[in-house]
Design a protein around this motif. Sequence first.
Motif, PDB file in Angstrom:
ATOM      1  N   UNK A 246       0.852  -1.722   0.301  1.00  0.00           N
ATOM      2  CA  UNK A 246       0.180  -0.005  -0.160  1.00  0.00           C
ATOM      3  C   UNK A 246       0.858   1.236  -0.019  1.00  0.00           C
ATOM      4  N   UNK A 247       0.039   2.455  -0.032  1.00  0.00           N
ATOM      5  CA  UNK A 247       1.335   3.203  -0.518  1.00  0.00           C
ATOM      6  C   UNK A 247       1.717   4.379   1.400  1.00  0.00           C
ATOM      7  N   UNK A 248       2.521   4.892   1.563  1.00  0.00           N
ATOM      8  CA  UNK A 248       2.859   5.012   2.271  1.00  0.00           C
ATOM      9  C   UNK A 248       2.074   5.722   3.229  1.00  0.00           C
ATOM     10  N   UNK A 249       1.576   6.828   2.614  1.00  0.00           N
ATOM     11  CA  UNK A 249       0.329   7.546   3.852  1.00  0.00           C
ATOM     12  C   UNK A 249      -0.498   6.184   4.236  1.00  0.00           C
ATOM     13  N   UNK A 250      -1.512   5.121   3.826  1.00  0.00           N
ATOM     14  CA  UNK A 250      -2.208   4.037   3.812  1.00  0.00           C
ATOM     15  C   UNK A 250      -1.282   4.030   5.062  1.00  0.00           C
ATOM     16  N   UNK A 251      -0.396   3.580   4.679  1.00  0.00           N
ATOM     17  CA  UNK A 251       0.633   2.244   6.140  1.00  0.00           C
ATOM     18  C   UNK A 251       1.087   3.300   7.271  1.00  0.00           C
ATOM     19  N   UNK A 252       0.545   4.622   6.716  1.00  0.00           N
ATOM     20  CA  UNK A 252       1.129   5.611   8.321  1.00  0.00           C
ATOM     21  C   UNK A 252      -0.076   5.431   9.068  1.00  0.00           C
ATOM     22  N   UNK A 253      -1.067   5.963   8.684  1.00  0.00           N
ATOM     23  CA  UNK A 253      -2.312   5.379   9.065  1.00  0.00           C
ATOM     24  C   UNK A 253      -2.875   4.657  10.088  1.00  0.00           C
ATOM     25  N   UNK A 254      -2.464   3.206   9.479  1.00  0.00           N
ATOM     26  CA  UNK A 254      -2.787   2.353   9.886  1.00  0.00           C
ATOM     27  C   UNK A 254      -1.188   1.453  10.915  1.00  0.00           C
ATOM     28  N   UNK A 255      -0.270   2.386  11.244  1.00  0.00           N
ATOM     29  CA  UNK A 255       0.373   2.388  11.821  1.00  0.00           C
ATOM     30  C   UNK A 255      -0.040   2.721  13.146  1.00  0.00           C
ATOM     31  N   UNK A 256      -0.552   4.016  12.614  1.00  0.00           N
ATOM     32  CA  UNK A 256      -1.005   4.930  13.834  1.00  0.00           C
ATOM     33  C   UNK A 256      -2.064   4.107  14.508  1.00  0.00           C
ATOM     34  N   UNK A 257      -3.364   3.874  14.061  1.00  0.00           N
ATOM     35  CA  UNK A 257      -4.223   3.069  14.464  1.00  0.00           C
ATOM     36  C   UNK A 257      -3.931   2.512  15.648  1.00  0.00           C
ATOM     37  N   UNK A 258      -3.119   1.315  15.367  1.00  0.00           N
ATOM     38  CA  UNK A 258      -3.135  -0.010  15.558  1.00  0.00           C
ATOM     39  C   UNK A 258      -1.280  -0.275  16.303  1.00  0.00           C
ATOM     40  N   UNK A 259      -0.578   0.981  16.107  1.00  0.00           N
ATOM     41  CA  UNK A 259       0.350   1.355  17.169  1.00  0.00           C
ATOM     42  C   UNK A 259       1.509   0.200  16.880  1.00  0.00           C
ATOM     43  N   UNK A 260       1.663  -0.700  16.381  1.00  0.00           N
ATOM     44  CA  UNK A 260       2.966  -1.586  16.235  1.00  0.00           C
ATOM     45  C   UNK A 260       2.823  -2.115  14.807  1.00  0.00           C
ATOM     46  N   UNK A 261       3.954  -2.850  13.610  1.00  0.00           N
ATOM     47  CA  UNK A 261       3.636  -3.214  12.748  1.00  0.00           C
ATOM     48  C   UNK A 261       3.286  -4.084  12.317  1.00  0.00           C
ATOM     49  N   UNK A 262       2.716  -4.960  13.566  1.00  0.00           N
ATOM     50  CA  UNK A 262       2.889  -6.514  13.845  1.00  0.00           C
ATOM     51  C   UNK A 262       1.232  -6.361  13.365  1.00  0.00           C
ATOM     52  N   UNK A 263       0.868  -5.307  14.223  1.00  0.00           N
ATOM     53  CA  UNK A 263      -1.010  -5.569  14.568  1.00  0.00           C
ATOM     54  C   UNK A 263      -1.345  -4.589  13.400  1.00  0.00           C
ATOM     55  N   UNK A 264      -0.910  -3.751  12.658  1.00  0.00           N
ATOM     56  CA  UNK A 264      -1.037  -2.667  11.748  1.00  0.00           C
ATOM     57  C   UNK A 264      -1.050  -4.052   9.788  1.00  0.00           C
ATOM     58  N   UNK A 265      -0.269  -4.793  10.138  1.00  0.00           N
ATOM     59  CA  UNK A 265      -0.011  -5.620   9.197  1.00  0.00           C
ATOM     60  C   UNK A 265      -1.373  -6.657   8.852  1.00  0.00           C
ATOM     61  N   UNK A 266      -1.942  -7.196  10.217  1.00  0.00           N
ATOM     62  CA  UNK A 266      -2.422  -8.221  10.779  1.00  0.00           C
ATOM     63  C   UNK A 266      -4.319  -7.615  10.347  1.00  0.00           C
ATOM     64  N   UNK A 267      -4.269  -6.038  10.853  1.00  0.00           N
ATOM     65  CA  UNK A 267      -5.231  -5.820  10.243  1.00  0.00           C
ATOM     66  C   UNK A 267      -5.452  -5.825   9.668  1.00  0.00           C
ATOM     67  N   UNK A 268      -4.216  -4.981   8.082  1.00  0.00           N
ATOM     68  CA  UNK A 268      -4.967  -4.297   7.162  1.00  0.00           C
ATOM     69  C   UNK A 268      -4.524  -5.886   5.946  1.00  0.00           C
ATOM     70  N   UNK A 269      -3.929  -6.973   6.132  1.00  0.00           N
ATOM     71  CA  UNK A 269      -3.767  -8.025   5.412  1.00  0.00           C
ATOM     72  C   UNK A 269      -5.504  -8.928   5.261  1.00  0.00           C
TER      73      UNK A 269
END
Length: 269
Positions: A246-269
């Motif tokens: 995904x785009x950098x801005x979309x990734x940044x938003x997911x990371x901000x929402x979930x607080x960790x790379x692992x949780x952000x990736x799991x949420x976006x999968x």
Amino acid sequence: MDYIKITETPSNHDNLEQLDTDSILTKMNQEDQQVAEAVALVIPQISKLVDALAERFVDGGRLFYIGAGTSGRLGILDASEIPPTYGMPHERVVGLIAGGDIAIRKSVEHAEDDKQQAWKDLMEHDINSNDVVVGIAASGTTPYVLGGIADAKANGLLTAGITNNPGSPLPKSADIAIEVNVGPEFVTGSTRMKSGTSQKLVLNMISTALMIKIGRVRGNKMVNMQLSNNKLVDRGTRYVMEGLGISYSEAAQLLNEHGSVKKAIEAGS
């Protein structure tokens, strides 16, 4: 003494004060090139320790490093980097040094000579039989380390000893012996050099392999790292970006929402 104290044998180089700077550095580098080869020879022993650690970590076990001087500081360095790098609680990997925290920066006279103190230090952490104690001593004779390993073993804990003197008391007393023979130091007896470098490599291997085996790494990424500064937030964002396509801005938003790379990736999968 029924072994050769390699860490005290004369340097392969002499008249060091007569050498020019380039010669000093070149000869040091030549000596350092032997270190990785020496560590490679003990991979089977390191592997045995990592597997035993991973098994115990699943059940809540912890890793304790004990050492004095350079060895103690290296244990503390390795332990202190686990929380920010892998998001583990500080109490899961702990480094203890003879003389206490003041000895991290300043030498504490005779602190390493007390055979009872290491166990006292360990007991402050409510140590139990599910924990693992790794003693680090280039000489293999440090009383603080030997006493701690003996007491830990007597109380049912798994123990390991990292030393640069094969056949010394430490590997003989520990359950798992990691004996790294790097040969004589460039400056005779200065174990902060090749011996210390070998210990750093071994500790990197132990803790990194352990973190991988217990699921703190995904692919080749530190997906549980602490996002404690802008650099790490940017790195984490790029990890999410790459992981999800995904785009950098979309990734940044997911990371901000979930607080960790692992949780952000799991949420976006």
